[in-house]
Design a protein around this motif. Structure first.
Motif, PDB file in Angstrom:
ATOM      1  N   GLY B  28     -15.676  -2.701   4.699  1.00  0.00           N
ATOM      2  CA  GLY B  28     -14.554  -3.817   4.280  1.00  0.00           C
ATOM      3  C   GLY B  28     -13.487  -3.177   4.994  1.00  0.00           C
ATOM      4  N   VAL B  29     -12.136  -3.199   4.482  1.00  0.00           N
ATOM      5  CA  VAL B  29     -10.874  -3.022   5.345  1.00  0.00           C
ATOM      6  C   VAL B  29     -10.436  -1.528   5.043  1.00  0.00           C
ATOM      7  N   ARG B  31      -7.664   1.641   6.860  1.00  0.00           N
ATOM      8  CA  ARG B  31      -6.465   1.578   7.814  1.00  0.00           C
ATOM      9  C   ARG B  31      -6.582   2.908   8.495  1.00  0.00           C
ATOM     10  N   PHE B  81      -7.958   7.968   8.598  1.00  0.00           N
ATOM     11  CA  PHE B  81      -8.449   6.732   8.027  1.00  0.00           C
ATOM     12  C   PHE B  81      -8.268   6.555   6.548  1.00  0.00           C
ATOM     13  N   GLU B  82      -7.893   5.540   6.207  1.00  0.00           N
ATOM     14  CA  GLU B  82      -7.678   5.423   4.611  1.00  0.00           C
ATOM     15  C   GLU B  82      -8.348   4.144   3.898  1.00  0.00           C
ATOM     16  N   ASP B  84      -8.455   2.029   0.228  1.00  0.00           N
ATOM     17  CA  ASP B  84      -8.018   2.230  -0.996  1.00  0.00           C
ATOM     18  C   ASP B  84      -8.360   1.071  -2.015  1.00  0.00           C
ATOM     19  N   ARG B  85      -8.592   1.156  -3.248  1.00  0.00           N
ATOM     20  CA  ARG B  85      -8.480   0.113  -4.093  1.00  0.00           C
ATOM     21  C   ARG B  85      -7.365   0.131  -5.146  1.00  0.00           C
ATOM     22  N   ILE B  86      -6.300  -0.492  -5.064  1.00  0.00           N
ATOM     23  CA  ILE B  86      -5.220  -0.069  -6.287  1.00  0.00           C
ATOM     24  C   ILE B  86      -5.060  -1.522  -6.849  1.00  0.00           C
ATOM     25  N   SER B  95      -7.921   6.243  -3.558  1.00  0.00           N
ATOM     26  CA  SER B  95      -7.702   6.239  -2.317  1.00  0.00           C
ATOM     27  C   SER B  95      -8.415   7.406  -1.687  1.00  0.00           C
ATOM     28  N   LEU B  97      -9.139   9.509   1.987  1.00  0.00           N
ATOM     29  CA  LEU B  97      -8.660   9.766   3.286  1.00  0.00           C
ATOM     30  C   LEU B  97      -9.809  10.656   4.275  1.00  0.00           C
ATOM     31  N   ARG B 141      -8.613  10.758  -4.377  1.00  0.00           N
ATOM     32  CA  ARG B 141      -7.864  10.895  -5.422  1.00  0.00           C
ATOM     33  C   ARG B 141      -8.135   9.569  -6.198  1.00  0.00           C
TER      34      ARG B 141
END
Lengths: 146, 146
Positions: B28-29, B31, B81-82, B84-86, B95, B97, B141
Protein backbone atom coordinates in the motif's frame (compact mmCIF):
# COMPACT_ATOMS: atom_id res chain seq x y z
CA UNK A 1 -0.66 24.23 -12.34
CA UNK A 2 -1.59 20.74 -13.45
CA UNK A 3 0.22 18.50 -15.83
CA UNK A 4 -0.48 15.03 -17.02
CA UNK A 5 2.19 12.80 -15.60
CA UNK A 6 1.02 9.84 -17.56
CA UNK A 7 -0.33 9.00 -20.95
CA UNK A 8 -3.20 7.32 -19.11
CA UNK A 9 -5.68 8.72 -16.65
CA UNK A 10 -3.36 9.53 -13.78
CA UNK A 11 -2.88 13.20 -13.08
CA UNK A 12 -0.09 14.47 -10.84
CA UNK A 13 -0.61 18.06 -9.83
CA UNK A 14 1.74 20.26 -7.82
CA UNK A 15 -0.02 22.34 -5.20
CA UNK A 16 0.84 25.94 -4.48
CA UNK A 17 1.76 27.12 -1.01
CA UNK A 18 -1.71 28.45 -0.18
CA UNK A 19 -3.37 25.17 -1.11
CA UNK A 20 -0.82 23.31 1.01
CA UNK A 21 -1.42 25.55 4.02
CA UNK A 22 -5.15 25.08 3.66
CA UNK A 23 -4.76 21.30 3.59
CA UNK A 24 -2.62 21.13 6.71
CA UNK A 25 -4.53 23.85 8.61
CA UNK A 26 -7.08 21.50 10.10
CA UNK A 27 -4.48 19.58 12.11
CA UNK A 28 -4.70 15.90 12.93
CA UNK A 29 -1.88 13.47 12.31
CA UNK A 30 1.36 14.26 10.52
CA UNK A 31 4.77 12.65 10.43
CA UNK A 32 8.03 14.19 11.56
CA UNK A 33 11.31 13.04 10.06
CA UNK A 34 14.73 13.98 11.33
CA UNK A 35 18.23 12.74 11.04
CA UNK A 36 19.10 10.96 14.27
CA UNK A 37 22.67 9.96 15.14
CA UNK A 38 21.91 6.53 13.65
CA UNK A 39 20.14 7.76 10.52
CA UNK A 40 16.72 9.04 9.50
CA UNK A 41 13.67 8.44 11.67
CA UNK A 42 9.97 9.05 10.98
CA UNK A 43 7.44 9.33 13.78
CA UNK A 44 3.72 10.11 13.55
CA UNK A 45 2.48 12.88 15.81
CA UNK A 46 -0.78 14.72 16.16
CA UNK A 47 -0.37 18.42 15.62
CA UNK A 48 -2.11 21.71 15.32
CA UNK A 49 -1.29 24.80 13.31
CA UNK A 50 -0.57 27.81 15.47
CA UNK A 51 0.53 31.21 14.23
CA UNK A 52 1.75 29.77 10.97
CA UNK A 53 3.80 27.04 12.64
CA UNK A 54 3.34 23.31 13.15
CA UNK A 55 2.97 22.59 16.86
CA UNK A 56 3.16 19.18 18.48
CA UNK A 57 3.90 17.62 21.85
CA UNK A 58 6.35 14.94 22.81
CA UNK A 59 7.93 13.37 25.87
CA UNK A 60 10.82 15.05 27.60
CA UNK A 61 13.79 12.75 27.12
CA UNK A 62 12.13 10.84 24.26
CA UNK A 63 13.68 10.54 20.80
CA UNK A 64 11.91 13.63 19.48
CA UNK A 65 13.43 15.53 22.37
CA UNK A 66 16.97 14.22 22.63
CA UNK A 67 17.68 13.58 18.94
CA UNK A 68 16.38 17.00 17.99
CA UNK A 69 18.82 18.49 20.47
CA UNK A 70 21.88 16.97 18.86
CA UNK A 71 22.15 19.80 16.36
CA UNK A 72 24.39 22.78 16.85
CA UNK A 73 23.59 24.43 20.16
CA UNK A 74 21.23 27.34 19.74
CA UNK A 75 20.59 26.56 16.09
CA UNK A 76 17.37 25.08 14.86
CA UNK A 77 17.43 21.42 13.92
CA UNK A 78 16.18 20.73 10.43
CA UNK A 79 13.16 18.48 10.17
CA UNK A 80 10.60 17.43 7.61
CA UNK A 81 6.91 17.25 8.42
CA UNK A 82 4.48 15.47 6.15
CA UNK A 83 0.69 15.28 6.06
CA UNK A 84 -1.27 13.28 3.54
CA UNK A 85 -4.70 11.87 2.77
CA UNK A 86 -4.46 8.93 0.42
CA UNK A 87 -7.35 6.76 -0.70
CA UNK A 88 -5.66 3.41 -1.22
CA UNK A 89 -8.68 1.91 -2.96
CA UNK A 90 -8.87 4.71 -5.53
CA UNK A 91 -5.10 5.23 -5.53
CA UNK A 92 -5.45 8.96 -5.31
CA UNK A 93 -4.87 11.64 -2.73
CA UNK A 94 -2.60 14.46 -1.69
CA UNK A 95 0.50 15.03 0.37
CA UNK A 96 2.12 18.14 1.77
CA UNK A 97 5.74 18.41 2.86
CA UNK A 98 6.79 21.13 5.29
CA UNK A 99 10.49 21.65 5.87
CA UNK A 100 12.05 23.89 8.44
CA UNK A 101 13.67 24.17 11.82
CA UNK A 102 12.33 22.45 14.92
CA UNK A 103 12.29 24.63 17.98
CA UNK A 104 11.92 23.36 21.56
CA UNK A 105 9.60 25.58 23.52
CA UNK A 106 11.30 26.30 26.81
CA UNK A 107 10.30 29.79 27.88
CA UNK A 108 7.36 30.02 30.27
CA UNK A 109 5.42 32.57 28.28
CA UNK A 110 5.96 30.73 25.03
CA UNK A 111 4.92 27.49 26.69
CA UNK A 112 1.74 29.05 28.03
CA UNK A 113 0.91 30.25 24.53
CA UNK A 114 1.44 26.76 23.11
CA UNK A 115 -0.63 25.14 25.87
CA UNK A 116 -3.42 27.66 25.19
CA UNK A 117 -3.99 26.04 21.79
CA UNK A 118 -5.55 23.12 23.67
CA UNK A 119 -3.38 20.64 21.79
CA UNK A 120 -3.72 17.22 23.38
CA UNK A 121 -1.43 14.29 22.76
CA UNK A 122 -3.19 11.25 21.38
CA UNK A 123 -0.46 8.90 22.49
CA UNK A 124 -1.13 9.59 26.15
CA UNK A 125 1.51 9.66 28.83
CA UNK A 126 3.53 12.64 29.90
CA UNK A 127 4.30 14.64 26.80
CA UNK A 128 5.13 17.92 28.33
CA UNK A 129 7.48 19.22 25.67
CA UNK A 130 6.04 21.41 22.92
CA UNK A 131 7.96 21.60 19.65
CA UNK A 132 7.29 24.10 16.90
CA UNK A 133 8.32 23.75 13.28
CA UNK A 134 8.69 27.07 11.52
CA UNK A 135 8.06 26.34 7.82
CA UNK A 136 10.82 27.38 5.46
CA UNK A 137 9.59 25.41 2.47
CA UNK A 138 6.09 24.06 1.80
CA UNK A 139 5.39 21.83 -1.17
CA UNK A 140 2.59 19.49 -2.06
CA UNK A 141 1.17 17.31 -4.75
CA UNK A 142 -2.13 15.70 -5.57
CA UNK A 143 -2.79 12.58 -7.59
CA UNK A 144 -6.19 12.23 -9.20
CA UNK A 145 -7.65 9.81 -11.70
CA UNK A 146 -9.89 10.94 -14.47
CA UNK B 1 4.18 -6.36 25.77
CA UNK B 2 1.68 -3.70 26.67
CA UNK B 3 1.97 -0.95 29.20
CA UNK B 4 -0.36 1.81 30.20
CA UNK B 5 1.14 5.05 29.05
CA UNK B 6 -1.46 7.11 30.79
CA UNK B 7 -3.41 7.14 33.96
CA UNK B 8 -6.47 7.42 31.70
CA UNK B 9 -7.74 5.09 29.04
CA UNK B 10 -4.99 5.51 26.48
CA UNK B 11 -2.81 2.46 25.95
CA UNK B 12 0.50 2.67 24.12
CA UNK B 13 1.79 -0.75 23.14
CA UNK B 14 5.10 -1.57 21.50
CA UNK B 15 4.81 -4.14 18.75
CA UNK B 16 7.32 -6.92 18.26
CA UNK B 17 9.08 -7.46 14.97
CA UNK B 18 6.73 -10.19 13.75
CA UNK B 19 3.66 -8.06 14.38
CA UNK B 20 5.33 -5.19 12.53
CA UNK B 21 6.17 -7.36 9.54
CA UNK B 22 2.62 -8.65 9.43
CA UNK B 23 1.25 -5.10 9.42
CA UNK B 24 3.45 -3.88 6.57
CA UNK B 25 3.23 -7.12 4.55
CA UNK B 26 0.09 -6.13 2.69
CA UNK B 27 1.77 -3.20 0.94
CA UNK B 28 0.00 0.00 0.00
CA UNK B 29 1.30 3.44 0.90
CA UNK B 30 4.30 4.15 3.09
CA UNK B 31 6.55 7.14 3.55
CA UNK B 32 10.26 7.28 2.87
CA UNK B 33 12.46 9.76 4.73
CA UNK B 34 16.05 10.51 3.92
CA UNK B 35 18.56 13.20 4.60
CA UNK B 36 18.88 15.27 1.43
CA UNK B 37 21.69 17.80 0.98
CA UNK B 38 19.28 20.46 2.27
CA UNK B 39 17.91 18.48 5.20
CA UNK B 40 15.34 15.76 5.83
CA UNK B 41 12.64 14.97 3.27
CA UNK B 42 9.56 12.72 3.54
CA UNK B 43 7.81 11.40 0.46
CA UNK B 44 4.86 9.02 0.25
CA UNK B 45 5.29 6.03 -2.05
CA UNK B 46 3.29 2.93 -2.77
CA UNK B 47 5.27 -0.19 -2.05
CA UNK B 48 5.20 -3.93 -1.88
CA UNK B 49 7.08 -6.37 0.32
CA UNK B 50 9.36 -8.64 -1.66
CA UNK B 51 11.74 -11.20 -0.20
CA UNK B 52 11.74 -9.43 3.15
CA UNK B 53 12.52 -6.03 1.67
CA UNK B 54 10.47 -2.91 1.00
CA UNK B 55 10.27 -2.34 -2.76
CA UNK B 56 9.07 0.83 -4.45
CA UNK B 57 9.44 2.66 -7.74
CA UNK B 58 10.49 6.17 -8.49
CA UNK B 59 11.54 8.38 -11.39
CA UNK B 60 15.07 8.25 -12.68
CA UNK B 61 16.61 11.64 -11.92
CA UNK B 62 13.91 12.49 -9.35
CA UNK B 63 14.73 13.36 -5.72
CA UNK B 64 14.41 9.78 -4.53
CA UNK B 65 16.97 8.86 -7.18
CA UNK B 66 19.53 11.64 -7.02
CA UNK B 67 19.40 12.43 -3.31
CA UNK B 68 19.71 8.77 -2.40
CA UNK B 69 22.83 8.64 -4.52
CA UNK B 70 24.63 11.35 -2.59
CA UNK B 71 25.85 8.89 0.01
CA UNK B 72 29.23 7.25 -0.09
CA UNK B 73 29.69 5.52 -3.43
CA UNK B 74 28.91 1.84 -3.21
CA UNK B 75 27.54 2.15 0.29
CA UNK B 76 23.86 1.96 1.07
CA UNK B 77 22.14 5.19 1.87
CA UNK B 78 20.31 5.13 5.18
CA UNK B 79 16.58 5.76 5.00
CA UNK B 80 13.53 5.46 7.19
CA UNK B 81 10.28 3.97 5.95
CA UNK B 82 7.05 4.38 7.84
CA UNK B 83 3.61 2.81 7.48
CA UNK B 84 0.66 3.62 9.67
CA UNK B 85 -3.10 3.31 9.97
CA UNK B 86 -4.52 5.94 12.24
CA UNK B 87 -8.17 6.54 12.93
CA UNK B 88 -8.27 10.26 13.55
CA UNK B 89 -11.82 10.19 14.86
CA UNK B 90 -11.04 7.52 17.46
CA UNK B 91 -7.47 8.77 17.97
CA UNK B 92 -6.06 5.30 17.79
CA UNK B 93 -4.02 3.25 15.39
CA UNK B 94 -0.61 1.80 14.74
CA UNK B 95 2.65 2.77 13.07
CA UNK B 96 5.66 0.77 11.98
CA UNK B 97 9.11 2.21 11.35
CA UNK B 98 11.56 0.34 9.14
CA UNK B 99 15.14 1.60 9.04
CA UNK B 100 17.85 0.39 6.75
CA UNK B 101 19.81 0.99 3.59
CA UNK B 102 18.24 1.99 0.29
CA UNK B 103 19.57 0.12 -2.68
CA UNK B 104 19.10 1.19 -6.29
CA UNK B 105 18.31 -1.78 -8.45
CA UNK B 106 20.54 -1.56 -11.50
CA UNK B 107 21.36 -5.11 -12.57
CA UNK B 108 19.17 -6.58 -15.29
CA UNK B 109 18.38 -9.78 -13.47
CA UNK B 110 17.62 -8.00 -10.24
CA UNK B 111 15.42 -5.52 -12.11
CA UNK B 112 13.48 -8.32 -13.78
CA UNK B 113 12.88 -9.87 -10.37
CA UNK B 114 11.60 -6.56 -9.01
CA UNK B 115 9.36 -5.99 -12.04
CA UNK B 116 7.97 -9.51 -11.63
CA UNK B 117 6.32 -8.43 -8.38
CA UNK B 118 3.84 -6.51 -10.54
CA UNK B 119 4.37 -3.37 -8.47
CA UNK B 120 2.73 -0.43 -10.20
CA UNK B 121 3.33 3.19 -9.39
CA UNK B 122 0.23 5.07 -8.32
CA UNK B 123 1.70 8.45 -9.15
CA UNK B 124 1.87 7.62 -12.85
CA UNK B 125 4.55 8.84 -15.18
CA UNK B 126 7.82 7.14 -15.92
CA UNK B 127 9.04 5.64 -12.69
CA UNK B 128 11.46 3.13 -14.00
CA UNK B 129 13.79 2.96 -11.04
CA UNK B 130 13.19 0.29 -8.42
CA UNK B 131 14.57 0.89 -4.95
CA UNK B 132 14.79 -1.72 -2.21
CA UNK B 133 15.09 -1.04 1.48
CA UNK B 134 16.71 -3.87 3.37
CA UNK B 135 15.37 -3.62 6.94
CA UNK B 136 17.99 -3.37 9.66
CA UNK B 137 15.64 -2.27 12.42
CA UNK B 138 11.87 -2.67 12.61
CA UNK B 139 9.86 -1.11 15.42
CA UNK B 140 6.20 -0.34 15.87
CA UNK B 141 3.64 0.89 18.30
CA UNK B 142 -0.10 0.82 18.68
CA UNK B 143 -2.35 3.23 20.48
CA UNK B 144 -5.71 1.95 21.67
CA UNK B 145 -8.42 3.34 23.89
CA UNK B 146 -10.20 1.22 26.44
Amino acid sequence: MAEDADSGRTRLEWLDKDECLELVASGGVGRVAFNSPTGPVILPVNYTMDAGTILFRTALGGPLDTDLRTGVEGAEFKVAFEVDRIDEARREGWSVLVRGGAHHITGEEERAQAAATGLETWAGGERELFIRIAPVEITGRRITRG
